[in-house]
Motif scaffolding. Structure first.
Motif, PDB file in Angstrom:
ATOM      1  N   MET A  56      23.764  -4.290  19.042  1.00 50.58           N
ATOM      2  CA  MET A  56      22.330  -4.057  18.897  1.00 50.58           C
ATOM      3  C   MET A  56      21.776  -5.008  17.838  1.00 50.58           C
ATOM      4  SD  MET A  56      20.296  -0.526  17.960  1.00 50.58           S
ATOM      5  CE  MET A  56      20.857  -0.481  16.267  1.00 50.58           C
ATOM      6  N   VAL A  57      20.812  -5.807  18.213  1.00 48.52           N
ATOM      7  CA  VAL A  57      20.251  -6.807  17.308  1.00 48.52           C
ATOM      8  C   VAL A  57      18.903  -6.324  16.798  1.00 48.52           C
ATOM      9  CG1 VAL A  57      19.464  -9.188  17.065  1.00 48.52           C
ATOM     10  CG2 VAL A  57      21.420  -8.664  18.546  1.00 48.52           C
ATOM     11  N   ILE A  58      18.754  -6.303  15.457  1.00 43.88           N
ATOM     12  CA  ILE A  58      17.471  -5.947  14.848  1.00 43.88           C
ATOM     13  C   ILE A  58      16.849  -7.225  14.304  1.00 43.88           C
ATOM     14  CG2 ILE A  58      16.298  -4.586  13.082  1.00 43.88           C
ATOM     15  CD1 ILE A  58      18.590  -2.627  13.142  1.00 43.88           C
ATOM     16  N   GLY A  59      15.727  -7.631  14.887  1.00 48.55           N
ATOM     17  CA  GLY A  59      15.067  -8.871  14.465  1.00 48.55           C
ATOM     18  C   GLY A  59      14.540  -8.777  13.045  1.00 48.55           C
ATOM     19  N   ARG A  60      14.508  -9.913  12.377  1.00 47.01           N
ATOM     20  CA  ARG A  60      14.014  -9.947  10.994  1.00 47.01           C
ATOM     21  C   ARG A  60      12.546  -9.524  10.912  1.00 47.01           C
ATOM     22  NH1 ARG A  60      16.519 -15.758   8.917  1.00 47.01           N
ATOM     23  NH2 ARG A  60      18.732 -15.179   9.112  1.00 47.01           N
ATOM     24  N   ALA A  61      11.762  -9.978  11.895  1.00 45.07           N
ATOM     25  CA  ALA A  61      10.326  -9.652  11.895  1.00 45.07           C
ATOM     26  C   ALA A  61      10.116  -8.148  12.056  1.00 45.07           C
ATOM     27  CB  ALA A  61       9.616 -10.410  13.017  1.00 45.07           C
ATOM     28  N   ILE A  62      10.915  -7.540  12.943  1.00 47.26           N
ATOM     29  CA  ILE A  62      10.812  -6.088  13.161  1.00 47.26           C
ATOM     30  C   ILE A  62      11.195  -5.329  11.904  1.00 47.26           C
ATOM     31  CG2 ILE A  62      11.793  -4.135  14.445  1.00 47.26           C
ATOM     32  CD1 ILE A  62      12.084  -6.004  16.840  1.00 47.26           C
ATOM     33  N   LEU A  63      12.290  -5.752  11.259  1.00 41.89           N
ATOM     34  CA  LEU A  63      12.744  -5.093  10.035  1.00 41.89           C
ATOM     35  C   LEU A  63      11.716  -5.232   8.924  1.00 41.89           C
ATOM     36  CD1 LEU A  63      15.246  -3.509   9.096  1.00 41.89           C
ATOM     37  CD2 LEU A  63      16.168  -5.641   8.177  1.00 41.89           C
ATOM     38  N   LEU A  64      11.115  -6.412   8.807  1.00 43.43           N
ATOM     39  CA  LEU A  64      10.093  -6.649   7.777  1.00 43.43           C
ATOM     40  C   LEU A  64       8.851  -5.794   8.046  1.00 43.43           C
ATOM     41  CD1 LEU A  64       9.164  -8.253   5.297  1.00 43.43           C
ATOM     42  CD2 LEU A  64       8.305 -10.014   6.864  1.00 43.43           C
ATOM     43  N   PHE A  65       8.408  -5.762   9.322  1.00 40.56           N
ATOM     44  CA  PHE A  65       7.240  -4.957   9.683  1.00 40.56           C
ATOM     45  C   PHE A  65       7.512  -3.479   9.418  1.00 40.56           C
ATOM     46  CE2 PHE A  65       5.041  -2.291  12.813  1.00 40.56           C
ATOM     47  CZ  PHE A  65       3.712  -2.599  12.514  1.00 40.56           C
ATOM     48  N   TYR A  66       8.696  -3.027   9.806  1.00 40.55           N
ATOM     49  CA  TYR A  66       9.078  -1.630   9.580  1.00 40.55           C
ATOM     50  C   TYR A  66       9.059  -1.287   8.085  1.00 40.55           C
ATOM     51  CZ  TYR A  66      12.231   2.289   8.786  1.00 40.55           C
ATOM     52  OH  TYR A  66      12.781   3.464   8.342  1.00 40.55           O
ATOM     53  N   SER A  67       9.597  -2.170   7.264  1.00 35.48           N
ATOM     54  CA  SER A  67       9.659  -1.934   5.811  1.00 35.48           C
ATOM     55  C   SER A  67       8.258  -1.868   5.208  1.00 35.48           C
ATOM     56  CB  SER A  67      10.474  -3.038   5.127  1.00 35.48           C
ATOM     57  OG  SER A  67      11.795  -3.070   5.607  1.00 35.48           O
ATOM     58  N   MET A  68       7.393  -2.833   5.558  1.00 33.60           N
ATOM     59  CA  MET A  68       6.031  -2.855   5.005  1.00 33.60           C
ATOM     60  C   MET A  68       5.252  -1.621   5.459  1.00 33.60           C
ATOM     61  SD  MET A  68       6.000  -5.448   3.088  1.00 33.60           S
ATOM     62  CE  MET A  68       4.257  -5.431   2.695  1.00 33.60           C
ATOM     63  N   PHE A  69       5.374  -1.264   6.737  1.00 36.97           N
ATOM     64  CA  PHE A  69       4.667  -0.091   7.268  1.00 36.97           C
ATOM     65  C   PHE A  69       5.151   1.186   6.575  1.00 36.97           C
ATOM     66  CE2 PHE A  69       4.259   3.389  10.368  1.00 36.97           C
ATOM     67  CZ  PHE A  69       2.889   3.348  10.591  1.00 36.97           C
ATOM     68  N   SER A  70       6.467   1.295   6.369  1.00 41.68           N
ATOM     69  CA  SER A  70       7.045   2.480   5.708  1.00 41.68           C
ATOM     70  C   SER A  70       6.557   2.594   4.269  1.00 41.68           C
ATOM     71  CB  SER A  70       8.569   2.409   5.734  1.00 41.68           C
ATOM     72  OG  SER A  70       9.062   2.431   7.046  1.00 41.68           O
ATOM     73  N   ILE A  71       6.524   1.481   3.553  1.00 43.84           N
ATOM     74  CA  ILE A  71       6.072   1.488   2.150  1.00 43.84           C
ATOM     75  C   ILE A  71       4.642   1.981   2.056  1.00 43.84           C
ATOM     76  CG2 ILE A  71       5.465   0.005   0.189  1.00 43.84           C
ATOM     77  CD1 ILE A  71       7.911  -1.743   1.000  1.00 43.84           C
ATOM     78  N   LEU A  72       3.760   1.434   2.893  1.00 42.36           N
ATOM     79  CA  LEU A  72       2.338   1.805   2.854  1.00 42.36           C
ATOM     80  C   LEU A  72       2.138   3.265   3.276  1.00 42.36           C
ATOM     81  CD1 LEU A  72       0.720  -1.430   4.364  1.00 42.36           C
ATOM     82  CD2 LEU A  72       0.756  -0.697   1.965  1.00 42.36           C
ATOM     83  N   LEU A  73       2.861   3.692   4.318  1.00 43.15           N
ATOM     84  CA  LEU A  73       2.710   5.062   4.816  1.00 43.15           C
ATOM     85  C   LEU A  73       3.220   6.080   3.787  1.00 43.15           C
ATOM     86  CD1 LEU A  73       1.812   6.656   7.329  1.00 43.15           C
ATOM     87  CD2 LEU A  73       4.190   6.608   8.102  1.00 43.15           C
ATOM     88  N   LEU A  74       4.367   5.810   3.194  1.00 43.44           N
ATOM     89  CA  LEU A  74       4.941   6.720   2.184  1.00 43.44           C
ATOM     90  C   LEU A  74       4.073   6.782   0.938  1.00 43.44           C
ATOM     91  CD1 LEU A  74       8.685   5.701   2.603  1.00 43.44           C
ATOM     92  CD2 LEU A  74       7.742   7.972   3.060  1.00 43.44           C
ATOM     93  N   PHE A  75       3.524   5.642   0.528  1.00 46.56           N
ATOM     94  CA  PHE A  75       2.624   5.612  -0.629  1.00 46.56           C
ATOM     95  C   PHE A  75       1.357   6.421  -0.345  1.00 46.56           C
ATOM     96  CE2 PHE A  75      -0.941   3.705  -2.939  1.00 46.56           C
ATOM     97  CZ  PHE A  75      -0.486   3.802  -4.252  1.00 46.56           C
TER      98      PHE A  75
END
Length: 412
Positions: A56-75
């Motif tokens: 299973m390959v997780i693209g860098r762009a997907i991982l980056l988008f997921y991280s930024m979205f998670s940070i903003l949502l959790l904040f």
């Protein structure tokens, strides 16, 4: 993958204290801690997916988008909770405290600064019953206790007085208990709020019979804990041996004296043993007699100060754990000189020797030093709380808190 993500998130959020509402008040720090936690979690998940789900390959762009979205949502969620939900009257715990004394004052002080649940506390200090009536003379009004509870919409009652002296109160409490209102003993309520035991407000019978529904230090728990101690101490000694070699060399080159500090301490059942630590103080640090170490101790060497801050001076105690003299979690080992002195001044002090001393413990993760007799008394309250509530889950929680304490340079 979802399981890995849940575990990684939970652990990192505990470590960065993001379940602690006091961390949510400063916007910059909150955003920083959430960012660290999410980025570390994303890195762990990416690594685990590479090891266990290599197809299973997780693209860098997907991982980056997921991280930024998670940070903003959790904040955003935490700020929404602090500014909207936590201030809602619906979520407030309305508590009526009946009684007087030190335990009442302590509960009142804790509730004022309690960050997890917003409390609306009212106290009836001078409770009395008037013969021939069903009214109560108190600081709120002159009416029945049931009416007081209904009119003020209390959903919790905490009792800090003897029910033997107040038969009417006892009857009312039974009535309210069966009407859905939570009734608590003041000692239990204090313990739940503070995670420590108020040794000035309890009697011998409390220690003897408290938590009788639970097995105290059960056989299975102690065996599992010993197996974990052996495995982790062995792994720790092997993995950390290069680091310990570097630390030993730094100590030897930076100051006079031995690399290791050896001292007799009291273990389980007050049995003496020799504790091992990296030396962090100058030679003859106690030439004027034993005294407590403190946060800015002038006897600490230049190399010793960062070692103490990150707790690396404690690493040789892995050998004490392997030998069975200590455990990873427990009360901190103390010298006989201080133990005898504190036992004279602090009630129930010797109960801390019921269990093995630990590399870390519930008192050690509270974020400060206990460097005088009064603070040692509070430290004992945390130790006794741990002794009364031992479990593998509690031990795991203390491990996570220890990582957080070391990471932020707090505590003892």
């Amino acid at each position: 993958m979802g399981f890995y993500l849940d575990i990684a998130f939970s652990n990192n959020f505990y470590i960065f204290e993001l379940y602690n509402k006091s961390r949510w008040e400063n916007n910059t720090k909150l955003l920083l801690y959430i960012s660290f936690a999410v980025l570390i979690t994303s890195s762990i998940v990416a690594f685990l997916s590479y090891i266990f789900a290599f197809n299973m390959v997780i693209g860098r762009a997907i991982l980056l988008f997921y991280s930024m979205f998670s940070i903003l949502l959790l904040f955003a969620w935490r700020k929404l909770f602090v500014n909207v939900f936590s201030k809602s009257e619906y979520l407030k715990e309305k508590v009526l405290l009946i009684g007087d004394g030190a335990i009442v004052n302590d509960i009142n002080s804790i509730v004022k600064t309690y960050k997890i649940i917003p409390y609306d506390l009212k106290i009836i200090r001078n409770y009395s019953e008037n013969p021939g009536t069903d009214c109560v003379s108190d600081s709120i009004s002159f009416q029945s206790l049931f009416d007081i509870v209904v009119d003020n919409k209390f959903n919790t009652i905490v009792v800090a007085c003897s029910l033997n002296d107040f038969p009417l109160l006892r009857k009312w409490l039974f009535d309210m208990k069966f009407s859905g209102i939570a009734i608590y003993d003041a000692l239990y309520f204090y313990e739940a709020l503070s995670a420590k035991i108020p040794i000035d407000s309890i009697k011998d019978s409390w220690f003897l019979f408290h938590n009788q529904g639970k097995k105290f230090n059960p056989f299975l728990y102690s065996r599992i804990k010993r197996i974990v101690d052996i495995l982790l101490s062995l792994c720790g000694i092997i993995i950390l041996s290069p680091l310990m070699l570097i630390i030993g060399l730094a100590i030897k080159l930076s100051s006079k004296g031995t690399i290791f500090f050896k001292q007799e301490r009291l273990g389980q059942n007050e049995k003496p043993f020799t504790i091992l630590k990296f030396r962090t103080m100058i030679v003859n640090a106690e030439k004027d007699g034993p005294k407590w170490s403190n946060k800015n101790d002038s006897r600490v060497t230049k190399v010793g100060r960062p070692l103490r801050k990150c707790r690396f001076d404690e690493l040789p105690q892995l050998f004490n754990i392997l030998k069975g003299e200590m455990s990873f979690i427990g009360t901190r080992p103390i010298r006989k000189y201080f133990a005898e002195k504190l036992a004279k001044d602090i009630p129930y002090y010797r109960l801390r020797f019921i269990i093995k001393p630990g590399l870390t413990g519930w008192a050690q993760v509270q974020g400060r030093y206990f460097d005088n007799n009064e603070e040692q008394k509070e430290k004992l309250e945390y130790d006794l709380f741990y002794i009364q509530n031992q479990s593998l889950f509690f031990d795991l929680f203390i491990v996570l808190k220890t990582v957080s304490t070391v990471l932020f340079g707090k505590g003892q």
